[in-house]
Structures are given as C-alpha cells and as structure tokens.
Design a protein around this motif. Structure first.
Motif, PDB file in Angstrom:
ATOM      1  N   ASP A 216      42.277 -12.192  -5.498  1.00 49.33           N
ATOM      2  CA  ASP A 216      42.633 -12.118  -6.742  1.00 49.33           C
ATOM      3  C   ASP A 216      40.809 -12.040  -7.904  1.00 49.33           C
ATOM      4  OD1 ASP A 216      44.896 -11.439  -7.081  1.00 49.33           O
ATOM      5  OD2 ASP A 216      45.310 -14.158  -7.361  1.00 49.33           O
ATOM      6  N   ALA A 217      39.555 -11.621  -7.061  1.00 49.86           N
ATOM      7  CA  ALA A 217      37.895 -12.259  -7.589  1.00 49.86           C
ATOM      8  C   ALA A 217      38.383 -10.748  -7.939  1.00 49.86           C
ATOM      9  CB  ALA A 217      37.275 -12.875  -6.564  1.00 49.86           C
ATOM     10  N   LYS A 218      37.438 -10.818  -8.955  1.00 51.16           N
ATOM     11  CA  LYS A 218      36.911  -9.922  -9.473  1.00 51.16           C
ATOM     12  C   LYS A 218      35.071  -9.692  -9.657  1.00 51.16           C
ATOM     13  CE  LYS A 218      40.766  -7.597 -11.971  1.00 51.16           C
ATOM     14  NZ  LYS A 218      41.819  -8.802 -12.408  1.00 51.16           N
ATOM     15  N   LYS A 219      34.100  -8.822  -9.516  1.00 48.36           N
ATOM     16  CA  LYS A 219      33.104  -8.304  -9.327  1.00 48.36           C
ATOM     17  C   LYS A 219      32.956  -9.130 -10.521  1.00 48.36           C
ATOM     18  CE  LYS A 219      29.236  -5.266  -8.279  1.00 48.36           C
ATOM     19  NZ  LYS A 219      29.266  -4.036  -7.941  1.00 48.36           N
ATOM     20  N   PRO A 220      32.225  -9.968 -11.175  1.00 51.75           N
ATOM     21  CA  PRO A 220      30.988  -9.981 -12.691  1.00 51.75           C
ATOM     22  C   PRO A 220      30.758  -9.241 -13.759  1.00 51.75           C
ATOM     23  CG  PRO A 220      30.756 -12.003 -11.296  1.00 51.75           C
ATOM     24  CD  PRO A 220      31.340 -10.798 -10.251  1.00 51.75           C
ATOM     25  N   ASP A 221      30.840  -8.318 -14.222  1.00 49.81           N
ATOM     26  CA  ASP A 221      30.912  -7.258 -15.666  1.00 49.81           C
ATOM     27  C   ASP A 221      29.152  -7.250 -15.393  1.00 49.81           C
ATOM     28  OD1 ASP A 221      33.190  -6.508 -15.967  1.00 49.81           O
ATOM     29  OD2 ASP A 221      32.671  -7.449 -17.984  1.00 49.81           O
ATOM     30  N   ASP A 222      28.446  -8.341 -15.177  1.00 46.64           N
ATOM     31  CA  ASP A 222      26.876  -8.669 -15.485  1.00 46.64           C
ATOM     32  C   ASP A 222      26.448  -8.865 -14.048  1.00 46.64           C
ATOM     33  OD1 ASP A 222      28.238 -11.199 -14.959  1.00 46.64           O
ATOM     34  OD2 ASP A 222      26.857 -11.866 -16.018  1.00 46.64           O
ATOM     35  N   TRP A 223      26.917  -7.895 -12.667  1.00 44.48           N
ATOM     36  CA  TRP A 223      26.950  -8.191 -11.049  1.00 44.48           C
ATOM     37  C   TRP A 223      25.267  -7.055 -11.447  1.00 44.48           C
ATOM     38  CZ3 TRP A 223      27.398 -12.020  -7.832  1.00 44.48           C
ATOM     39  CH2 TRP A 223      26.659 -11.998  -6.035  1.00 44.48           C
ATOM     40  N   ASP A 224      24.405  -7.391 -10.954  1.00 46.36           N
ATOM     41  CA  ASP A 224      23.485  -6.432 -11.222  1.00 46.36           C
ATOM     42  C   ASP A 224      23.152  -6.354  -8.681  1.00 46.36           C
ATOM     43  OD1 ASP A 224      21.241  -5.139 -10.495  1.00 46.36           O
ATOM     44  OD2 ASP A 224      20.617  -6.318 -12.544  1.00 46.36           O
TER      45      ASP A 224
END
Ligand SMILES: *[C@@H]1O[C@H](CO)[C@@H](O)[C@H](O)[C@H]1NC(C)=O
Length: 498
Positions: A248-256
């Motif tokens: 269920d984990a999602k990559k955060p939007d602000d992940w660079d």
C-alpha cells in the motif's frame, strides 16, 4: 529374707523411683519472706521496683499473689538462687511459671533466665550470661514466646515462632527439655511447639553437605525433551520471508530520484510467514533427571551429646517494661513433667475460671462507676474519682463465691481522715514514749554521769527519726500510694534483648 518381703522391698523401690521428682525451686510468693529469697540487682540506680500482690482482680487473696513490676518505663532485674546446682545432663528439665499482664501490656518482657553458677546477682543485667531464656515478650504487634539457649558464647534462638497471649489474665508457660535433645513448649498446659535442638536451632553445622569435588558426568542426559528424529519437513513447506514490502505504500510526490536515490517501499511483517520449520519434541529416552552433587558427611560436623545440658543455679527476671503491672507467679523448676502438670492443676487450672469471673465483676463495677461518674458530672459534681478503680476489692470467698467490695463514694476523703488520724496516733504514741522516757531518765540520772547522758540523747534522736520514717513508710504502703513518677519516664531506653 522371705520371698514376700523381697517383693515388698522391690515394690517400695519402684514406688520411690516413680515419685522421686527433684524440685529445684517452687516459688508461690505466698509468704512475707520472699524478699529474703530474691535479690535485687544493683547494676544501676533506677531499676524498677517489684512488689508482691494478687493484683486488681484475682481468684484468691493469698494464693494468687505474685511478683509484680510497679514502675513504668523501667528496667527490672531480680533473681533467686536454687538450693543446689541443677545438672540436666541425664534428666528432664522443666521450667514453669505464670504471667499475668494485668496492666494490658503495650511493650515489655515477661521471660525468665536460667543462670549459671558464676552469675552475680548484684550486677544482674541484660548482658549477664545465661543458659536458657524462656517466656513471652510483647511489643505492640510483636508478641512472641522466646526460647533461647546459650551455645559456645552465643545465644541461639528457636527458629519456630510462637505467639504469646497478650490479654490481662494469667497464662502458664512450661518448657520441657529432655536429654534426647527434644523440647516441648506449653502455654496454659497446651502444647504450642515441640522438636529437637538440632533441627529447630542453628546450633551445629549440618551433618551432611553436597560433595564439593563432584562433577556432572559428560554423558549425563539432563534434557527432558529432544527433537523427534523421525519428524521431517513437509514437501510443501514454503519458507516465506518474514517481511515483505508494504503493497500500500506509495512513492511521495516530492520524491526526487536524483537527490534522494531510488525509492523503495517500507517493509511490513509477512502474514504468510510460518517461521522456520522445526521438528516436534519428544521425551528424551535417556533422560536421567537434574544432576545433583551427592551428599557426603560434613567434616565440620561434630555431634554434641550434651547440647541440652547446663549447670544452672539461679533464675531471674531481667526485663524492660513500658507499662508496668505484670505479675509473675508459681515458678516451678523440676526434673519431672508430671510434677509440673500436677502443680499446674493445683494453681493455674484451679484458679483460672475464678480469676476470669473476678475480672468480669471488676469490669462491670468499673462500668457502673463510669456511668455514675458521668451522671455526677451532668449533675454538676466535679469530684475527681479517677482512682476509684484501684480501690475495688474483688476476691474469691471461702464458699467459692466471687466477692466484690464496692468502695465508698468519698473513699478519698476517708483516706485523708484516716491519714490524719494515723498521724495523730503516731504523734500520741511518740508523746507517750517521751513522757515514759523522761520518767525513766529521771530515775537513771541519779546514777549516770553527764557524758553518758549526752551519748544517749544523740542515739535517742536518731532512733526516733528512724522509727518515724518506718511508720510513715508503712503508712504509705498501707494506703497503697502510687509510686511517684520520675522525670525520665518518657525516655524509652533501648531494649537490650539478646
Ligand atoms: C491434671 O488435671 C487433668 C484434668 O483434670 C488430669 O487429667 C490430669 O491427670 C492431672 N494431672 C496430674 C499430674 O495430676
């Protein structure tokens, strides 16, 4: 000698051996000579005083008399000597006496000490060496019966605990110590404890110890269970990993990716994880139990056949009491259990019920008195009648009836009058004596020189003073004046027990 005579003599011998109990001490405090037999210690100035009395309630005016502690917050030390030294090596030793904590004891000893020949009565104190200490000791909730024996410079206490009764009626304490090292403690003729010196005291090292050189054998099986060698991992067993990436984990939007590196989901525990496969356990067929080193004889153990044996020549009370009033009575030291039981029957058992009855009567009268006092107070009578209780006279009459004499309301006034009268009487007598003396003197003067007269005069004055002091003492005692309280009474000296 005829055959029947021989049997008769043999019979007599048997009889005597049965009845030849040795009584080393029998003290009932029923005569006026007790002070000739008992020695007060002089080891310090302000030791508490004893007196002989039946107390405030009793079954028999004379037979219930015992030795009473009379001053609060005091040390007491008094002792008496036996006619001969007791050697209990080959004999039973029975110590029996009664204790009546009439004052409703808060804190204080009630035990006796059996003392050796080297004992010094005048310096008797807590540290005095003793053979055996036995009897009750009460302080607040702590109510125990001591049984302590001296062994090689140490006082060793019974490891069992025996509770001492703390009510106001008489209780009988009996210690029986036998040459086979068994002991018995009775309270009111009922057994409270029994055992052996070896088991119930830390007197000797243990007879056996575990062998310190023994080692567990290499092949000793001390596992009760082992893995079953016939159990195999099932074919379809899947070793699922313990954790999996969180679906269920999602990559955060602000992940660079360039700055933060490749994103990976966090791990969570795997619901399919069954753990590592293990064979089931079965009982170990070679199991031998827990290994214990074998016991061997203790090289430090030396049996002591005379562990019980003492040479005793004195018995004494060495006590500390906060509220005084305990009465000790009917002390019997003998080598015969039956003699002690018989004496208990003739004293403690005989008077037990009558004493309780007397106590009840006294309490009823006290209650009546209190109610009357309350009424008086309400009526505005402010007379102080606090001490009236002491004057109540309760005793067992010849007919076995408990008799109570109620004090007069104005007892104190009467006492005062009596006091005055007594003083006048003393004065009258003195006057009479003087007149008589003077007459005698006149006649003697004729034949005496001046010098002899002077000497006589000086002696007379002294005699007169001594006599007056004695009369006043007697008077105080007769009136039962309470002992004057001393200043240091509120100080509680530290109790020296052992
Ligand atoms: C003491 O009294 C009890 C009860 O009356 C009696 O059974 C016992 O034999 C008496 N003991 C002796 C030694 O007289």
């Amino acid at each position: 000698m005829r055959r029947s005579t021989i049997f008769f003599v043999l019979g007599l011998l048997t009889l005597t051996s049965l009845t030849s109990a040795d009584i080393y001490l029998k003290e009932t405090f029923s005569d006026d000579d007790w002070e000739k037999r008992w020695v007060h210690s002089k080891h310090k100035e302000d030791l508490g005083k004893f007196k002989v009395t039946a107390g405030e309630f009793y079954a028999h005016e004379i037979e219930s008399r015992g030795l009473q502690t009379t001053e609060d917050a005091r040390f007491y030390a008094i002792s008496t000597k036996f006619d001969k030294i007791i050697d209990n090596t080959d004999k039973d030793l029975v110590v029996q006496y009664s204790v009546k904590h009439e004052q409703n004891i808060d804190c204080g000893g009630g035990y006796v000490k059996l003392l050796p020949s080297e004992f010094d009565a005048l310096s008797f104190k807590g540290e005095s060496l003793y053979n055996i200490m036995f009897g009750p000791d009460i302080c607040g909730m702590n109510r125990k019966v001591h049984f302590i024996v001296h062994h090689k410079g140490e006082n060793k206490e019974l490891k069992k605990s025996i509770k001492a009764p703390s009510d106001q009626v008489t209780h009988l304490y009996t210690l029986i110590l036998k040459p086979d090292h068994t002991y018995k403690i009775l309270i009111d003729n009922e057994e409270e404890a029994s055992g052996t010196l070896e088991e119930d005291f830390d007197l000797l090292p243990p007879e056996e110890i575990t062998d310190p050189t023994a080692k567990k054998p290499e092949d000793w099986e001390d596992l009760a269970e082992i893995p079953d060698p016939d159990d195999h991992k099932p074919e379809d067993w899947v070793d699922h990993p313990a954790t999996i990436p969180d679906p269920d984990a999602k990559k955060p939007d602000d992940w660079d990716d360039e700055m933060d590196g490749d994103w990976e989901p966090p791990q969570i525990s795997n619901p399919d994880y069954k753990g590592e496969w293990k064979p089931k356990k079965i009982p170990n067929p070679k199991y031998k139990g827990e290994w214990k080193a074998p016991m061997i004889p203790n090289p430090d153990y030396v049996p002591e056949p005379n562990l019980h044996a003492f040479k005793t020549e004195f018995i004494g009370f060495d006590l500390w009491q906060v509220r005084s009033g305990t009465i000790f009575d009917n002390i019997l030291i003998t080598d015969d259990v039956e003699t002690a039981e018989k004496f208990a029957n003739e004293t403690f058992v005989k008077f037990r019920d009558a004493e309780k009855e007397a106590k009840k009567k006294l309490e009823e009268l006290e209650k009546e008195q209190d109610e009357a006092d309350d009424k008086d107070k309400k009526d505005g009578d402010k007379k102080d009648d606090d001490d009236d209780i002491i004057d109540l006279d309760v005793k067992l009459g010849d007919d076995g009836e408990v008799k109570v004499t109620k004090p007069e309301k104005d007892e104190k006034e009467k006492e005062k009058v009596k006091d005055e009268k007594e003083k006048e009487k003393v004065k009258d007598e003195k006057d009479k004596e003087k007149v008589k003396d003077e007459k005698e003197k006149e006649s003697k003067d004729k034949v005496k020189t001046e010098e002899v007269k002077k000497e006589e005069k000086a002696k007379e004055t002294k005699d007169e003073k001594d006599e007056m002091d004695k009369l006043l003492d007697d008077l105080e005692e007769e009136l039962g004046l309470p002992p004057k309280p001393k200043k240091e009474d509120h100080k509680l000296p530290i109790k020296d027990e052992l």
